[in-house]
Scaffold this motif. Sequence first.
Motif, PDB file in Angstrom:
ATOM      1  N   ASP A   1      14.883  65.328  35.107  1.00 48.26           N
ATOM      2  CA  ASP A   1      13.908  66.385  34.905  1.00 48.26           C
ATOM      3  C   ASP A   1      12.604  65.876  34.339  1.00 48.26           C
ATOM      4  OD1 ASP A   1      15.762  68.262  35.780  1.00 48.26           O
ATOM      5  OD2 ASP A   1      16.644  68.427  33.775  1.00 48.26           O
ATOM      6  N   ASP A   2      12.519  64.583  34.148  1.00 48.74           N
ATOM      7  CA  ASP A   2      11.330  64.004  33.528  1.00 48.74           C
ATOM      8  C   ASP A   2      10.811  62.925  34.460  1.00 48.74           C
ATOM      9  OD1 ASP A   2      10.574  62.891  30.153  1.00 48.74           O
ATOM     10  OD2 ASP A   2       9.388  62.773  31.987  1.00 48.74           O
ATOM     11  N   ASP A   3       9.610  63.084  34.957  1.00 46.67           N
ATOM     12  CA  ASP A   3       9.088  62.126  35.925  1.00 46.67           C
ATOM     13  C   ASP A   3       8.088  61.154  35.321  1.00 46.67           C
ATOM     14  OD1 ASP A   3       6.971  63.773  35.445  1.00 46.67           O
ATOM     15  OD2 ASP A   3       6.629  64.349  37.551  1.00 46.67           O
ATOM     16  N   ASP A   4       8.129  61.003  33.984  1.00 43.83           N
ATOM     17  CA  ASP A   4       7.142  60.102  33.380  1.00 43.83           C
ATOM     18  C   ASP A   4       7.534  58.636  33.512  1.00 43.83           C
ATOM     19  OD1 ASP A   4       8.107  60.681  29.872  1.00 43.83           O
ATOM     20  OD2 ASP A   4       9.174  59.752  31.542  1.00 43.83           O
ATOM     21  N   GLY A   5       8.757  58.359  33.959  1.00 43.16           N
ATOM     22  CA  GLY A   5       9.154  56.975  34.207  1.00 43.16           C
ATOM     23  C   GLY A   5       9.423  56.158  32.970  1.00 43.16           C
ATOM     24  N   ASP A   6       9.382  56.775  31.787  1.00 42.08           N
ATOM     25  CA  ASP A   6       9.517  56.015  30.553  1.00 42.08           C
ATOM     26  C   ASP A   6      10.729  56.427  29.736  1.00 42.08           C
ATOM     27  OD1 ASP A   6       7.252  54.512  31.009  1.00 42.08           O
ATOM     28  OD2 ASP A   6       5.933  56.023  30.142  1.00 42.08           O
ATOM     29  N   VAL A   7      11.657  57.123  30.347  1.00 40.00           N
ATOM     30  CA  VAL A   7      12.836  57.580  29.633  1.00 40.00           C
ATOM     31  C   VAL A   7      13.996  56.650  29.942  1.00 40.00           C
ATOM     32  CG1 VAL A   7      14.479  59.463  29.326  1.00 40.00           C
ATOM     33  CG2 VAL A   7      12.045  59.949  29.696  1.00 40.00           C
ATOM     34  N   GLY A   8      14.800  56.375  28.943  1.00 42.80           N
ATOM     35  CA  GLY A   8      15.960  55.528  29.157  1.00 42.80           C
ATOM     36  C   GLY A   8      15.732  54.112  28.672  1.00 42.80           C
ATOM     37  N   PHE A   9      16.711  53.271  28.918  1.00 41.55           N
ATOM     38  CA  PHE A   9      16.664  51.900  28.443  1.00 41.55           C
ATOM     39  C   PHE A   9      16.683  50.942  29.636  1.00 41.55           C
ATOM     40  CE2 PHE A   9      18.515  54.341  24.988  1.00 41.55           C
ATOM     41  CZ  PHE A   9      17.746  53.920  23.916  1.00 41.55           C
ATOM     42  N   PRO A  10      16.310  49.703  29.424  1.00 37.48           N
ATOM     43  CA  PRO A  10      16.303  48.735  30.530  1.00 37.48           C
ATOM     44  C   PRO A  10      17.686  48.553  31.142  1.00 37.48           C
ATOM     45  CG  PRO A  10      15.088  47.905  28.653  1.00 37.48           C
ATOM     46  CD  PRO A  10      15.786  49.142  28.188  1.00 37.48           C
ATOM     47  N   ARG A  11      17.735  48.475  32.460  1.00 39.37           N
ATOM     48  CA  ARG A  11      18.999  48.150  33.134  1.00 39.37           C
ATOM     49  C   ARG A  11      19.273  46.657  33.029  1.00 39.37           C
ATOM     50  NH1 ARG A  11      22.071  50.918  36.686  1.00 39.37           N
ATOM     51  NH2 ARG A  11      20.466  52.511  36.863  1.00 39.37           N
ATOM     52  N   HIS A  12      18.243  45.840  33.266  1.00 44.84           N
ATOM     53  CA  HIS A  12      18.352  44.403  33.053  1.00 44.84           C
ATOM     54  C   HIS A  12      17.508  44.020  31.845  1.00 44.84           C
ATOM     55  CE1 HIS A  12      19.801  44.100  37.287  1.00 44.84           C
ATOM     56  NE2 HIS A  12      20.475  43.092  36.779  1.00 44.84           N
ATOM     57  N   VAL A  13      18.046  43.134  31.044  1.00 43.52           N
ATOM     58  CA  VAL A  13      17.314  42.580  29.909  1.00 43.52           C
ATOM     59  C   VAL A  13      17.470  41.071  29.945  1.00 43.52           C
ATOM     60  CG1 VAL A  13      17.189  42.419  27.390  1.00 43.52           C
ATOM     61  CG2 VAL A  13      17.646  44.623  28.463  1.00 43.52           C
ATOM     62  N   VAL A  14      16.350  40.341  29.825  1.00 45.81           N
ATOM     63  CA  VAL A  14      16.428  38.882  29.740  1.00 45.81           C
ATOM     64  C   VAL A  14      15.830  38.428  28.414  1.00 45.81           C
ATOM     65  CG1 VAL A  14      16.384  38.552  32.236  1.00 45.81           C
ATOM     66  CG2 VAL A  14      14.238  38.521  30.973  1.00 45.81           C
ATOM     67  N   ASP A  15      16.512  37.496  27.779  1.00 46.25           N
ATOM     68  CA  ASP A  15      16.080  36.936  26.504  1.00 46.25           C
ATOM     69  C   ASP A  15      15.711  35.475  26.700  1.00 46.25           C
ATOM     70  OD1 ASP A  15      16.530  39.290  25.130  1.00 46.25           O
ATOM     71  OD2 ASP A  15      18.535  38.717  24.441  1.00 46.25           O
ATOM     72  N   LEU A  16      14.494  35.129  26.325  1.00 44.70           N
ATOM     73  CA  LEU A  16      14.019  33.749  26.429  1.00 44.70           C
ATOM     74  C   LEU A  16      14.189  33.061  25.084  1.00 44.70           C
ATOM     75  CD1 LEU A  16      12.463  31.414  27.818  1.00 44.70           C
ATOM     76  CD2 LEU A  16      10.343  32.573  27.125  1.00 44.70           C
ATOM     77  N   ARG A  17      14.850  31.914  25.102  1.00 40.90           N
ATOM     78  CA  ARG A  17      15.105  31.150  23.884  1.00 40.90           C
ATOM     79  C   ARG A  17      14.573  29.728  24.024  1.00 40.90           C
ATOM     80  NH1 ARG A  17      19.238  33.850  21.025  1.00 40.90           N
ATOM     81  NH2 ARG A  17      20.310  35.438  22.271  1.00 40.90           N
ATOM     82  N   GLY A  18      13.960  29.225  22.982  1.00 39.91           N
ATOM     83  CA  GLY A  18      13.621  27.809  22.864  1.00 39.91           C
ATOM     84  C   GLY A  18      12.643  27.221  23.844  1.00 39.91           C
ATOM     85  N   PRO A  19      11.681  27.979  24.395  1.00 36.67           N
ATOM     86  CA  PRO A  19      10.770  27.370  25.359  1.00 36.67           C
ATOM     87  C   PRO A  19       9.743  26.481  24.682  1.00 36.67           C
ATOM     88  CG  PRO A  19      10.003  29.566  24.876  1.00 36.67           C
ATOM     89  CD  PRO A  19      11.310  29.392  24.125  1.00 36.67           C
ATOM     90  N   THR A  20       9.174  25.559  25.453  1.00 28.03           N
ATOM     91  CA  THR A  20       8.038  24.785  24.974  1.00 28.03           C
ATOM     92  C   THR A  20       6.769  25.625  24.992  1.00 28.03           C
ATOM     93  OG1 THR A  20       8.978  22.700  25.742  1.00 28.03           O
ATOM     94  CG2 THR A  20       6.592  22.759  25.451  1.00 28.03           C
ATOM     95  N   ARG A  21       6.671  26.525  25.983  1.00 24.78           N
ATOM     96  CA  ARG A  21       5.465  27.331  26.142  1.00 24.78           C
ATOM     97  C   ARG A  21       5.837  28.745  26.569  1.00 24.78           C
ATOM     98  NH1 ARG A  21       0.192  25.861  26.611  1.00 24.78           N
ATOM     99  NH2 ARG A  21       0.803  23.663  26.749  1.00 24.78           N
ATOM    100  N   CYS A  22       5.185  29.724  25.948  1.00 27.80           N
ATOM    101  CA  CYS A  22       5.313  31.128  26.336  1.00 27.80           C
ATOM    102  C   CYS A  22       4.010  31.790  25.910  1.00 27.80           C
ATOM    103  CB  CYS A  22       6.520  31.780  25.656  1.00 27.80           C
ATOM    104  SG  CYS A  22       6.725  33.535  26.041  1.00 27.80           S
ATOM    105  N   GLU A  23       3.149  32.094  26.870  1.00 31.40           N
ATOM    106  CA  GLU A  23       1.812  32.569  26.549  1.00 31.40           C
ATOM    107  C   GLU A  23       1.295  33.497  27.634  1.00 31.40           C
ATOM    108  OE1 GLU A  23      -0.809  29.202  26.550  1.00 31.40           O
ATOM    109  OE2 GLU A  23      -0.168  28.542  28.544  1.00 31.40           O
ATOM    110  N   VAL A  24       0.422  34.422  27.242  1.00 37.25           N
ATOM    111  CA  VAL A  24      -0.250  35.283  28.205  1.00 37.25           C
ATOM    112  C   VAL A  24      -1.528  34.595  28.658  1.00 37.25           C
ATOM    113  CG1 VAL A  24      -1.375  37.505  28.591  1.00 37.25           C
ATOM    114  CG2 VAL A  24       0.693  37.385  27.178  1.00 37.25           C
ATOM    115  N   ILE A  25      -1.715  34.510  29.983  1.00 32.30           N
ATOM    116  CA  ILE A  25      -2.912  33.885  30.538  1.00 32.30           C
ATOM    117  C   ILE A  25      -3.461  34.773  31.660  1.00 32.30           C
ATOM    118  CG2 ILE A  25      -2.159  31.542  29.972  1.00 32.30           C
ATOM    119  CD1 ILE A  25      -1.341  31.154  32.881  1.00 32.30           C
TER     120      ILE A  25
END
Length: 284
Positions: free
Chosen positions: A104-128
């Motif tokens: 009943d809600d079409d805002d697309g923001d209800v609920g939780f992620p179906r897939h979740v990935v966790d990144l551990r120990g990288p050398t680099r993780c940055e927004v570019i």
Amino acid sequence: MPEGHTLHRLARLHTRYFAGGPVRVSSPQGRFVDHVVVDGRYFDHATATGKHLFHHYEGGLAVHIHLGLYGFFDTHLVEDSAEPPAPVGQVRMRVGAVVDYDDDDDDGDVGFPRHVVDLRGPTRCEVIAEAEVDDVRDRLGPDPLDPDADPERAWARIRRSSRPIGALLMDQKVLAGVGNVYRAEVLFRAGIDPFRPGTAMREAEFRAMWDDLVALMAVGVDTGAIHTIRDENNHGDLPRRGADRPRNYVYQRDGWACRVCGAEIALQTMEARTLFWCPGCQAS
């Protein structure tokens, strides 16, 4: 260190998990402070070049990830509308696709992620910016997993270099994505002495190795593991490092008999990385 097939496989999976919708991006560890820039944005797709992974977002932004020696992703599948598991340990970045479970809600923001990935120990993780993605790629050699790659770029560097071919194959500015396992195995399969200088290589030998890498690394993307043994040399023996590991020709088989000629597999350090080869099959 994860080799190129691992990053290309991750790009394929992450595109499947997240493309075409908004994602939640967080940094439970607190070290990836720029996550707020992409949190809630639409995830367009993921790509890989060599050992670099890129998450591409709407608005011309990307997250650039290099796993380095110890980095890896954990993947969680969250059923229905259940809350994803709490992060455990040092999670640099968590990404999850938002799923709307409320019809009943079409805002697309209800609920939780179906897939979740966790990144551990990288050398680099940055927004570019997307333009910077091209800058990273321009610094790398051709990637055997890129159908548009030009192997001539690698050959042009190899044929002019006096460095050993075993070192040149590991140089990401020469070839992108080749690591210690593929280096050792493709040289064995080609019967090439890893200490031979690039200037002594023949173009036909390089082209054959390139074609072999293209085929072997594609198998790695599809299976998630490195498989290099030809059927005629596959004797069904257990690998040295455990029953769940792929069998190799020379990698981590130092002191053992060669599968082909019976000579003892040798080990030596080459430019700060451990090299494995067969002195019998790969004689000068």
